[in-house]
Design a protein around this motif. Structure first.
Motif, PDB file in Angstrom:
ATOM      1  N   TYR A 169       0.829  -1.210   0.000  1.00  0.00           N
ATOM      2  CA  TYR A 169       0.000   0.000   0.000  1.00  0.00           C
ATOM      3  C   TYR A 169       0.866   1.263   0.000  1.00  0.00           C
ATOM      4  CZ  TYR A 169      -3.900  -3.091   1.361  1.00  0.00           C
ATOM      5  OH  TYR A 169      -4.860  -4.065   1.408  1.00  0.00           O
ATOM      6  N   LEU A 170       1.857   1.291   0.866  1.00  0.00           N
ATOM      7  CA  LEU A 170       2.711   2.475   0.975  1.00  0.00           C
ATOM      8  C   LEU A 170       3.486   2.723  -0.317  1.00  0.00           C
ATOM      9  CD1 LEU A 170       4.141   2.158   4.610  1.00  0.00           C
ATOM     10  CD2 LEU A 170       2.464   3.814   3.771  1.00  0.00           C
ATOM     11  N   ASP A 171       3.985   1.660  -0.942  1.00  0.00           N
ATOM     12  CA  ASP A 171       4.738   1.827  -2.180  1.00  0.00           C
ATOM     13  C   ASP A 171       3.848   2.382  -3.290  1.00  0.00           C
ATOM     14  OD1 ASP A 171       7.198   1.346  -3.825  1.00  0.00           O
ATOM     15  OD2 ASP A 171       5.815   0.031  -4.898  1.00  0.00           O
ATOM     16  N   TYR A 172       2.600   1.920  -3.327  1.00  0.00           N
ATOM     17  CA  TYR A 172       1.671   2.427  -4.345  1.00  0.00           C
ATOM     18  C   TYR A 172       1.327   3.888  -4.092  1.00  0.00           C
ATOM     19  CZ  TYR A 172      -2.770   3.375  -6.654  1.00  0.00           C
ATOM     20  OH  TYR A 172      -3.780   3.961  -7.384  1.00  0.00           O
ATOM     21  N   LEU A 173       0.971   4.229  -2.856  1.00  0.00           N
ATOM     22  CA  LEU A 173       0.539   5.590  -2.545  1.00  0.00           C
ATOM     23  C   LEU A 173       1.669   6.606  -2.689  1.00  0.00           C
ATOM     24  CD1 LEU A 173      -1.732   4.854   0.556  1.00  0.00           C
ATOM     25  CD2 LEU A 173      -2.488   5.525  -1.725  1.00  0.00           C
ATOM     26  N   ASN A 174       2.901   6.190  -2.383  1.00  0.00           N
ATOM     27  CA  ASN A 174       4.024   7.125  -2.421  1.00  0.00           C
ATOM     28  C   ASN A 174       4.744   7.167  -3.764  1.00  0.00           C
ATOM     29  OD1 ASN A 174       3.595   7.864   0.255  1.00  0.00           O
ATOM     30  ND2 ASN A 174       5.037   6.347   1.058  1.00  0.00           N
ATOM     31  N   ASN A 175       4.617   6.098  -4.569  1.00  0.00           N
ATOM     32  CA  ASN A 175       5.363   6.045  -5.828  1.00  0.00           C
ATOM     33  C   ASN A 175       4.531   5.551  -7.012  1.00  0.00           C
ATOM     34  OD1 ASN A 175       8.153   6.661  -4.692  1.00  0.00           O
ATOM     35  ND2 ASN A 175       7.666   4.838  -3.508  1.00  0.00           N
ATOM     36  N   GLY A 176       3.961   4.354  -6.857  1.00  0.00           N
ATOM     37  CA  GLY A 176       3.254   3.740  -7.984  1.00  0.00           C
ATOM     38  C   GLY A 176       2.107   4.579  -8.525  1.00  0.00           C
ATOM     39  N   LEU A 177       1.379   5.225  -7.648  1.00  0.00           N
ATOM     40  CA  LEU A 177       0.254   6.062  -8.081  1.00  0.00           C
ATOM     41  C   LEU A 177       0.723   7.170  -9.010  1.00  0.00           C
ATOM     42  CD1 LEU A 177      -2.647   7.167  -7.953  1.00  0.00           C
ATOM     43  CD2 LEU A 177      -2.028   8.301  -5.807  1.00  0.00           C
ATOM     44  N   TYR A 178       1.825   7.847  -8.660  1.00  0.00           N
ATOM     45  CA  TYR A 178       2.308   8.971  -9.459  1.00  0.00           C
ATOM     46  C   TYR A 178       2.897   8.504 -10.789  1.00  0.00           C
ATOM     47  CZ  TYR A 178       1.521  11.675  -5.256  1.00  0.00           C
ATOM     48  OH  TYR A 178       0.935  12.278  -4.175  1.00  0.00           O
ATOM     49  N   ALA A 179       3.546   7.332 -10.780  1.00  0.00           N
ATOM     50  CA  ALA A 179       4.091   6.799 -12.037  1.00  0.00           C
ATOM     51  C   ALA A 179       2.962   6.428 -13.002  1.00  0.00           C
ATOM     52  CB  ALA A 179       4.963   5.583 -11.739  1.00  0.00           C
ATOM     53  N   ALA A 180       1.918   5.777 -12.475  1.00  0.00           N
ATOM     54  CA  ALA A 180       0.788   5.403 -13.329  1.00  0.00           C
ATOM     55  C   ALA A 180       0.033   6.639 -13.811  1.00  0.00           C
ATOM     56  CB  ALA A 180      -0.153   4.473 -12.556  1.00  0.00           C
ATOM     57  N   ARG A 181      -0.101   7.628 -12.958  1.00  0.00           N
ATOM     58  CA  ARG A 181      -0.819   8.850 -13.356  1.00  0.00           C
ATOM     59  C   ARG A 181      -0.051   9.605 -14.436  1.00  0.00           C
ATOM     60  NH1 ARG A 181      -2.329  12.003  -8.298  1.00  0.00           N
ATOM     61  NH2 ARG A 181      -3.993  10.435  -8.162  1.00  0.00           N
ATOM     62  N   ALA A 182       1.279   9.589 -14.367  1.00  0.00           N
ATOM     63  CA  ALA A 182       2.077  10.252 -15.399  1.00  0.00           C
ATOM     64  C   ALA A 182       1.841   9.602 -16.761  1.00  0.00           C
ATOM     65  CB  ALA A 182       3.556  10.195 -15.024  1.00  0.00           C
ATOM     66  N   LEU A 183       1.696   8.271 -16.776  1.00  0.00           N
ATOM     67  CA  LEU A 183       1.411   7.579 -18.039  1.00  0.00           C
ATOM     68  C   LEU A 183       0.034   7.953 -18.573  1.00  0.00           C
ATOM     69  CD1 LEU A 183       2.818   4.012 -17.204  1.00  0.00           C
ATOM     70  CD2 LEU A 183       3.882   5.780 -18.627  1.00  0.00           C
ATOM     71  N   ASP A 184      -0.947   8.050 -17.680  1.00  0.00           N
ATOM     72  CA  ASP A 184      -2.296   8.424 -18.115  1.00  0.00           C
ATOM     73  C   ASP A 184      -2.320   9.846 -18.664  1.00  0.00           C
ATOM     74  OD1 ASP A 184      -3.558   6.013 -17.521  1.00  0.00           O
ATOM     75  OD2 ASP A 184      -3.897   6.565 -15.433  1.00  0.00           O
ATOM     76  N   CYS A 185      -1.616  10.745 -18.001  1.00  0.00           N
ATOM     77  CA  CYS A 185      -1.598  12.135 -18.468  1.00  0.00           C
ATOM     78  C   CYS A 185      -0.866  12.269 -19.793  1.00  0.00           C
ATOM     79  CB  CYS A 185      -0.947  13.034 -17.410  1.00  0.00           C
ATOM     80  SG  CYS A 185      -1.911  13.192 -15.876  1.00  0.00           S
ATOM     81  N   ALA A 186       0.190  11.472 -19.971  1.00  0.00           N
ATOM     82  CA  ALA A 186       0.947  11.537 -21.220  1.00  0.00           C
ATOM     83  C   ALA A 186       0.145  11.005 -22.401  1.00  0.00           C
ATOM     84  CB  ALA A 186       2.251  10.755 -21.086  1.00  0.00           C
ATOM     85  N   SER A 187      -0.795  10.108 -22.138  1.00  0.00           N
ATOM     86  CA  SER A 187      -1.582   9.506 -23.222  1.00  0.00           C
ATOM     87  C   SER A 187      -2.795  10.340 -23.598  1.00  0.00           C
ATOM     88  CB  SER A 187      -2.048   8.101 -22.810  1.00  0.00           C
ATOM     89  OG  SER A 187      -2.924   8.170 -21.682  1.00  0.00           O
ATOM     90  N   GLN A 188      -3.071  11.376 -22.862  1.00  0.00           N
ATOM     91  CA  GLN A 188      -4.225  12.212 -23.181  1.00  0.00           C
ATOM     92  C   GLN A 188      -3.937  13.038 -24.425  1.00  0.00           C
ATOM     93  OE1 GLN A 188      -5.362  14.587 -19.817  1.00  0.00           O
ATOM     94  NE2 GLN A 188      -6.049  12.831 -18.615  1.00  0.00           N
TER      95      GLN A 188
END
Length: 242
Positions: free
Chosen positions: A143-162
């Motif tokens: 949970y901590l790894d996702y909230l502190n790192n994984g979430l932002y990495a995945a969101r950057a991919l979503d924003c780049a694909s827009q």
């Protein structure tokens, strides 16, 4: 009476100690749900706060630790955990100690899971996939790894694909057929009276030709008649004067 002074000092430290690690864990900026650059939020690992032996610690030390965990949970805006700790703080010292030894990690794990689920609201495909992977393989570290790192990495991919928004063309203004208030309208000339009419405005052309000769002849005849009449009258009055 001597235990009251250390207790007061420890209670003050309970609110000061959590602030230092939070500053130390400041990360690089990340993207929020609207793909805007913001300061990345770092969730505290509350296990780092447990620096005492809960079996041998005094009641005051246990209470200070509980307040430190409560402050960290509130700073992270976690659900579940703050209420659970506050309930034990309002209870007995034994209940609080038992909760910190066994129950606090369960409540914390549930709070982190709920926080992970909240990130799915309005999320893109990459964030949804990363969050679902975490939920399928749960654990505090996951949970901590996702909230502190994984979430932002995945969101950057979503924003780049827009897709990049294309500016819409501004339609040119169509000139109006209706004349504006400032338009000068030329006056329409009024039709003049027929040429040569005697009563027309602006005067007609001067009378010439045969009409002029007729008028002159009539005038001459009248002058002759007047002169003859004058002479006849004088002759008739002459005998009476003599």
């Amino acid at each position: 009476m001597r235990w009251k002074t250390p207790a007061g000092v420890l209670m003050a430290l309970a609110f000061l100690i959590p602030a230092a690690p939070a500053v130390a864990q400041t990360e690089s900026p990340g993207l929020n749900e609207a793909c805007q650059t913001v300061e990345r939020k770092v969730y505290k690992d509350i296990r780092e706060l447990v620096t005492i032996d809960l079996d041998t610690a005094t009641d005051v030390e246990v209470r200070v630790l509980a307040n430190q965990i409560l402050a960290a949970a509130k700073a992270d805006s976690l659900p579940v955990l703050p209420d659970a700790i506050q309930e034990r703080l309002d209870g007995t010292a034994d209940d609080l100690r038992a909760f910190l030894k066994a129950g606090v990690q369960n409540a914390w794990s549930l709070a982190l899971r709920v926080t992970v689920v909240r990130t799915l609201t309005g999320a893109g495909a990459n964030v949804k996939a990363a969050a679902q992977k975490v939920l399928d393989d749960p654990g505090i570290d996951v949970y901590l790894d996702y909230l502190n790192n994984g979430l932002y990495a995945a969101r950057a991919l979503d924003c780049a694909s827009q897709p990049t928004p294309t500016p819409s063309a501004t339609p040119s203004a169509t000139p109006s057929a209706t004349p504006s208030a400032t338009t000068t309208v030329a006056p329409t000339p009024a039709p003049s009276s027929s040429l040569g009419s005697p009563g027309g405005e602006g005067g007609g052309l001067p009378v010439t030709g045969a009409d002029t000769a007729t008028v002159a002849g009539i005038g001459g005849a009248l002058l002759l008649l007047g002169g003859a009449g004058y002479l006849i009258g004088r002759r008739r009055r002459s005998p009476f004067v003599a």
